[in-house]
Write a protein that holds these residues in place. Structure first.
Motif, PDB file in Angstrom:
ATOM      1  N   PRO A   1       0.813  -1.222   0.000  1.00 36.28           N
ATOM      2  CA  PRO A   1       0.000   0.000   0.000  1.00 36.28           C
ATOM      3  C   PRO A   1       0.844   1.268   0.000  1.00 36.28           C
ATOM      4  N   ALA A   2       2.024   1.216   0.613  1.00 34.86           N
ATOM      5  CA  ALA A   2       2.899   2.385   0.602  1.00 34.86           C
ATOM      6  C   ALA A   2       3.340   2.690  -0.830  1.00 34.86           C
ATOM      7  N   PHE A   3       3.673   1.665  -1.591  1.00 35.46           N
ATOM      8  CA  PHE A   3       4.057   1.862  -2.989  1.00 35.46           C
ATOM      9  C   PHE A   3       2.881   2.387  -3.807  1.00 35.46           C
ATOM     10  N   VAL A   4       1.692   1.852  -3.547  1.00 33.52           N
ATOM     11  CA  VAL A   4       0.495   2.318  -4.262  1.00 33.52           C
ATOM     12  C   VAL A   4       0.232   3.801  -3.971  1.00 33.52           C
ATOM     13  N   VAL A   5       0.374   4.198  -2.711  1.00 32.32           N
ATOM     14  CA  VAL A   5       0.192   5.612  -2.351  1.00 32.32           C
ATOM     15  C   VAL A   5       1.235   6.464  -3.051  1.00 32.32           C
ATOM     16  N   SER A   6       2.471   5.992  -3.118  1.00 36.54           N
ATOM     17  CA  SER A   6       3.530   6.755  -3.780  1.00 36.54           C
ATOM     18  C   SER A   6       3.240   6.953  -5.263  1.00 36.54           C
ATOM     19  N   VAL A   7       2.855   5.888  -5.931  1.00 36.08           N
ATOM     20  CA  VAL A   7       2.563   5.989  -7.365  1.00 36.08           C
ATOM     21  C   VAL A   7       1.335   6.872  -7.603  1.00 36.08           C
ATOM     22  N   ALA A   8       0.318   6.705  -6.758  1.00 35.07           N
ATOM     23  CA  ALA A   8      -0.890   7.521  -6.911  1.00 35.07           C
ATOM     24  C   ALA A   8      -0.589   8.999  -6.673  1.00 35.07           C
ATOM     25  N   SER A   9       0.227   9.295  -5.677  1.00 35.80           N
ATOM     26  CA  SER A   9       0.545  10.707  -5.426  1.00 35.80           C
ATOM     27  C   SER A   9       1.407  11.276  -6.541  1.00 35.80           C
ATOM     28  N   PHE A  10       2.274  10.451  -7.130  1.00 39.06           N
ATOM     29  CA  PHE A  10       3.094  10.937  -8.239  1.00 39.06           C
ATOM     30  C   PHE A  10       2.224  11.308  -9.438  1.00 39.06           C
ATOM     31  N   TYR A  11       1.395  10.363  -9.872  1.00 45.44           N
ATOM     32  CA  TYR A  11       0.577  10.615 -11.059  1.00 45.44           C
ATOM     33  C   TYR A  11      -0.621  11.517 -10.772  1.00 45.44           C
ATOM     34  N   GLY A  12      -1.092  11.524  -9.542  1.00 45.13           N
ATOM     35  CA  GLY A  12      -2.272  12.315  -9.218  1.00 45.13           C
ATOM     36  C   GLY A  12      -1.987  13.740  -8.814  1.00 45.13           C
ATOM     37  N   LEU A  13      -0.793  14.000  -8.233  1.00 41.31           N
ATOM     38  CA  LEU A  13      -0.517  15.335  -7.724  1.00 41.31           C
ATOM     39  C   LEU A  13       0.837  15.888  -8.164  1.00 41.31           C
ATOM     40  N   TRP A  14       1.911  15.147  -7.887  1.00 37.74           N
ATOM     41  CA  TRP A  14       3.246  15.699  -8.101  1.00 37.74           C
ATOM     42  C   TRP A  14       3.568  15.923  -9.577  1.00 37.74           C
ATOM     43  N   LYS A  15       3.247  15.001 -10.453  1.00 36.12           N
ATOM     44  CA  LYS A  15       3.573  15.168 -11.873  1.00 36.12           C
ATOM     45  C   LYS A  15       2.706  16.231 -12.549  1.00 36.12           C
ATOM     46  N   PRO A  16       1.363  16.209 -12.379  1.00 38.78           N
ATOM     47  CA  PRO A  16       0.550  17.230 -13.060  1.00 38.78           C
ATOM     48  C   PRO A  16       0.823  18.660 -12.588  1.00 38.78           C
ATOM     49  N   THR A  17       1.217  18.829 -11.342  1.00 38.85           N
ATOM     50  CA  THR A  17       1.488  20.178 -10.848  1.00 38.85           C
ATOM     51  C   THR A  17       2.898  20.644 -11.177  1.00 38.85           C
ATOM     52  N   GLY A  18       3.729  19.760 -11.714  1.00 39.67           N
ATOM     53  CA  GLY A  18       5.080  20.136 -12.124  1.00 39.67           C
ATOM     54  C   GLY A  18       6.106  20.108 -11.009  1.00 39.67           C
ATOM     55  N   VAL A  19       5.734  19.568  -9.856  1.00 36.14           N
ATOM     56  CA  VAL A  19       6.662  19.535  -8.717  1.00 36.14           C
ATOM     57  C   VAL A  19       7.856  18.640  -9.034  1.00 36.14           C
ATOM     58  N   THR A  20       7.615  17.475  -9.606  1.00 34.48           N
ATOM     59  CA  THR A  20       8.724  16.554  -9.869  1.00 34.48           C
ATOM     60  C   THR A  20       9.678  17.124 -10.917  1.00 34.48           C
ATOM     61  N   ALA A  21       9.143  17.805 -11.924  1.00 35.93           N
ATOM     62  CA  ALA A  21      10.017  18.410 -12.928  1.00 35.93           C
ATOM     63  C   ALA A  21      10.867  19.514 -12.306  1.00 35.93           C
ATOM     64  N   THR A  22      10.277  20.301 -11.429  1.00 39.50           N
ATOM     65  CA  THR A  22      11.014  21.368 -10.755  1.00 39.50           C
ATOM     66  C   THR A  22      12.079  20.795  -9.837  1.00 39.50           C
TER      67      THR A  22
END
Length: 150
Positions: A110-131
């Motif tokens: 579940p920790a991995f699922v939360v990580s992947v979901a937060s990446f695709y659901g929040l961090w990537k679309p908002t541009g945080v990971t690119a920054t």
């Protein structure tokens, strides 16, 4: 708004999975009192899920844009596993109980699922990971201009 909605659904789904995993373990400790509704959260599990929520940003900090997606996914999975093992160790030390490797390994999913979901659901679309991946990267054009001045 859609991104926040997806991230919230991912976190709720992960919490649901964690609840299903932990329910049989707590069922044996249940008192024989009349049925009642209770909502309890294990602090260690909450900490683990919060760490899992931020892990994609950490992966972005230690990798570059040219790092393959597979390498980033394996790094994220490894960090989720290590986090899960450490949280279970902290729980065992704090409560004075036996370290349960099975629970630690099972909680990594579940920790991995939360990580992947937060990446695709929040961090990537908002541009945080690119920054975050640009942190520490030097602009070659700026370096060339500085060298030309000297």
């Amino acid at each position: 708004m859609k991104t926040l909605y997806r991230a919230a659904l991912g976190v709720l789904a992960a919490l649901f999975v964690v609840t299903l995993i932990g329910a049989p373990a707590y069922a044996a400790d249940a008192p024989t009192a009349p049925a009642a509704v209770a909502f309890t959260l294990d602090p260690a599990t909450v900490v683990q899920l919060l760490i899992a929520f931020v892990l994609p940003v950490l992966v972005g900090l230690v990798t570059t844009r040219v790092t393959s997606s597979a390498a980033k996914a394996w790094l994220l999975a490894g960090l989720s596993l290590v986090t899960s093992l450490l949280v279970e160790l902290a729980r065992a030390i704090a409560s004075g109980t036996t370290y349960d490797v099975g629970i630690a390994l099972l909680a990594a999913l579940p920790a991995f699922v939360v990580s992947v979901a937060s990446f695709y659901g929040l961090w990537k679309p908002t541009g945080v990971t690119a920054t975050v991946q640009d942190v520490g990267v030097r602009d070659p054009a700026k370096l060339l201009r500085r060298d030309l001045k000297n």
